[in-house]
Design an enzyme around this catalytic site. Structure first.
Site, PDB file in Angstrom:
ATOM      1  N   TRP A  99       0.840  -1.212   0.000  1.00 43.59           N
ATOM      2  CA  TRP A  99       0.000   0.000   0.000  1.00 43.59           C
ATOM      3  C   TRP A  99       0.861   1.242   0.000  1.00 43.59           C
ATOM      4  O   TRP A  99       0.561   2.223  -0.680  1.00 43.59           O
ATOM      5  CB  TRP A  99      -0.970  -0.012   1.180  1.00 43.59           C
ATOM      6  CG  TRP A  99      -1.900  -1.197   1.140  1.00 43.59           C
ATOM      7  CD1 TRP A  99      -2.010  -2.190   2.067  1.00 43.59           C
ATOM      8  CD2 TRP A  99      -2.833  -1.529   0.104  1.00 43.59           C
ATOM      9  NE1 TRP A  99      -2.946  -3.107   1.663  1.00 43.59           N
ATOM     10  CE2 TRP A  99      -3.467  -2.727   0.468  1.00 43.59           C
ATOM     11  CE3 TRP A  99      -3.196  -0.919  -1.109  1.00 43.59           C
ATOM     12  CZ2 TRP A  99      -4.441  -3.335  -0.324  1.00 43.59           C
ATOM     13  CZ3 TRP A  99      -4.169  -1.525  -1.902  1.00 43.59           C
ATOM     14  CH2 TRP A  99      -4.780  -2.724  -1.503  1.00 43.59           C
ATOM     15  N   ASP A 166      -1.741   6.610   6.293  1.00 42.98           N
ATOM     16  CA  ASP A 166      -2.763   5.649   5.881  1.00 42.98           C
ATOM     17  C   ASP A 166      -3.005   4.741   7.080  1.00 42.98           C
ATOM     18  O   ASP A 166      -2.163   3.929   7.443  1.00 42.98           O
ATOM     19  CB  ASP A 166      -2.238   4.846   4.678  1.00 42.98           C
ATOM     20  CG  ASP A 166      -3.185   3.733   4.237  1.00 42.98           C
ATOM     21  OD1 ASP A 166      -4.229   3.538   4.892  1.00 42.98           O
ATOM     22  OD2 ASP A 166      -2.871   3.061   3.229  1.00 42.98           O
ATOM     23  N   LYS A 190     -11.953  -2.307   7.196  1.00 44.62           N
ATOM     24  CA  LYS A 190     -11.204  -3.121   8.153  1.00 44.62           C
ATOM     25  C   LYS A 190     -11.679  -2.937   9.591  1.00 44.62           C
ATOM     26  O   LYS A 190     -11.859  -3.911  10.280  1.00 44.62           O
ATOM     27  CB  LYS A 190      -9.706  -2.840   8.059  1.00 44.62           C
ATOM     28  CG  LYS A 190      -9.012  -3.585   6.914  1.00 44.62           C
ATOM     29  CD  LYS A 190      -8.927  -2.807   5.655  1.00 44.62           C
ATOM     30  CE  LYS A 190      -8.247  -3.558   4.526  1.00 44.62           C
ATOM     31  NZ  LYS A 190      -7.637  -2.640   3.557  1.00 44.62           N
TER      32      LYS A 190
HETATM   33  C1  LIG Z   1      -6.980  -2.262   2.404  1.00 43.97           C
HETATM   34  C2  LIG Z   1      -5.956  -1.196   2.444  1.00 43.97           C
HETATM   35  C3  LIG Z   1      -5.868  -0.222   1.435  1.00 43.97           C
HETATM   36  C4  LIG Z   1      -6.737  -0.231   0.194  1.00 43.97           C
HETATM   37  O1  LIG Z   1      -8.002   0.179   0.484  1.00 43.97           O
HETATM   38  P1  LIG Z   1      -9.092   0.366  -0.684  1.00 43.97           P
HETATM   39  O2  LIG Z   1     -10.236   0.938   0.088  1.00 43.97           O
HETATM   40  O3  LIG Z   1      -9.334  -0.979  -1.260  1.00 43.97           O
HETATM   41  O4  LIG Z   1      -8.541   1.316  -1.676  1.00 43.97           O
HETATM   42  C5  LIG Z   1      -4.928   0.784   1.573  1.00 43.97           C
HETATM   43  N1  LIG Z   1      -4.103   0.823   2.641  1.00 43.97           N
HETATM   44  C6  LIG Z   1      -4.154  -0.111   3.616  1.00 43.97           C
HETATM   45  C7  LIG Z   1      -3.213  -0.008   4.781  1.00 43.97           C
HETATM   46  C8  LIG Z   1      -5.083  -1.136   3.548  1.00 43.97           C
HETATM   47  O5  LIG Z   1      -5.138  -2.062   4.522  1.00 43.97           O
END
Ligand SMILES: *Cc1c(COP(=O)(O)O)cnc(C)c1O
Length: 356
Positions: A99, A166, A190
């Site tokens: 990511w 993030d 999540k």
């Molecule tokens: C799942 C995840 C993403 C991607 O998320 P999307 O909503 O599918 O774009 C980005 N960063 C992290 C840390 C993730 O766990």
């Protein structure tokens, strides 16, 4: 049979969230309408948006001067929105996983990206510690929890420039000093809600310092001005997010949740460490994630990995197959996963090992 949901994302939600969402699909806030068919401009949905915004502020103790947004596009959309809005010239990024790499790739479209450190050569099995962040960067971007690799930065790093993070897979699992951040983003799927909404927490004064033109929908100021209702927001995921936020408050807030999360992770890591057939994939125990526990079978038992997944599934355990780039197993222990499910997994591991 009762299922124990260890999926990495979309992932387990609290029964409270699911029950209240199911009820609102039939009758939303006594309107006689489904939440699926109600106007986002209705006073009932406005109340949902207002309460969700204020609960995010309360639970994360967000200081004055920040806006909370509920946007579409997923966390991946933030990989471009962040540099679009915040990078005047140069930004620093830490590369700790897929990511983070995706975020770096997008940022390069907007200016100079200084990748201060990377653990790519070690398949992201640790968090780099020795790096320096250039003082002339507009911000320092990092991923708090690397969902795929099971590493986590459970602290707000020291930095001469504002932080951007993030937090998709560990938001609401520990207190954060929001004042150190210009921006925090997290996809909902999540630790919060079904997929479709992304939370953005942005310091208002960090905006408006870039010279480039920003398309209306990608400009945070558009969404701040309209309270996340410039266009139709993801109504159902926001409704579910509100249920989870209420639930988190009922549990006693983030500090209480963190205690439970730490206990769940300790239980599973202890079982891995005391086993002869399982081993963790993260090289420095200090980097171990409390949300995504990645482990494999030792080389001697490697060919039994598939057997263990089948054995576990007979006990109702689902979603423990590791991501293809790591292999083995990944048990995601998000806030909604009860300790009972961790116990079921640990017992399955012990039983499997004892039978060999
Ligand atoms: C799942 C995840 C993403 C991607 O998320 P999307 O909503 O599918 O774009 C980005 N960063 C992290 C840390 C993730 O766990």
């Amino acid at each position: 049979m009762k299922k124990h949901n260890f999926y990495a994302g979309p992932s387990i939600l609290s029964p409270y969230t699911i029950k209240n969402t199911a009820d609102a699909i039939l009758n939303f806030a006594d309107t006689g309408l489904s939440v699926l068919e109600v106007s986002h401009r209705s006073k009932e949905f406005q109340a949902v948006m207002d309460e969700a915004t204020s609960l995010v502020k309360e639970l994360l103790e967000i200081p004055e001067g920040y806006s909370v947004l509920f946007l579409g596009g997923g966390a991946s959309m933030q990989f471009c929105m962040v540099p679009y809005n915040l990078m005047a010239k140069k930004a620093a990024y830490l590369e700790t996983g897929t990511w983070a790499s995706n975020a770096i790739k997008e940022a390069r479209l907007f200016g100079e990206v200084d990748v201060v450190a990377s653990s790519r050569d070690a398949n992201f099995s640790f968090i780099p510690k020795d790096f320096s962040i250039p003082a002339d960067a507009d911000y320092f971007h990092f991923t708090t929890n690397n969902t795929i690799y099971g590493t986590e930065m459970r602290y707000d790093p020291e930095s001469p420039v504002p932080l951007v993070a993030d937090m998709s897979s560990d938001i609401f699992s520990r207190p954060i000093d929001v004042s150190k951040y210009d921006l925090i983003y997290a996809g909902a799927q999540k630790n919060l809600a079904p997929a479709g909404v992304t939370i953005v927490i942005v310091r208002d004064e960090a905006l408006g310092h870039v010279e480039r033109q920003i398309p209306t929908m990608l400009d945070y100021r558009t969404h701040i001005k309209k309270g996340s209702m410039f266009n139709t927001p993801p109504v159902l995921p926001i409704f579910s997010a509100l249920q989870t936020l209420r639930y988190y408050k009922q549990l006693g807030g983030i500090r209480e949740i963190e205690k439970t999360d730490l206990a769940k992770a300790a239980r599973l890591y202890d079982a891995i460490d005391s086993s002869k057939i399982f081993e963790g994939t993260v090289t420095d125990p200090a980097d171990r994630s409390i949300m995504n526990v990645c482990f494999v079978m030792t080389p001697e038992y490697k060919e039994l990995e598939k057997n263990f997944i089948d054995f576990a599934s007979e006990k109702g355990i689902v979603g423990i197959k590791g991501h293809r780039s790591v292999g083995g197993f990944r048990a995601s222990l998000y806030n909604a996963l009860p300790m009972e499910s961790v116990e079921v997994l640990v017992n399955a591991m012990k039983e499997f090992e004892a039978k060999l």
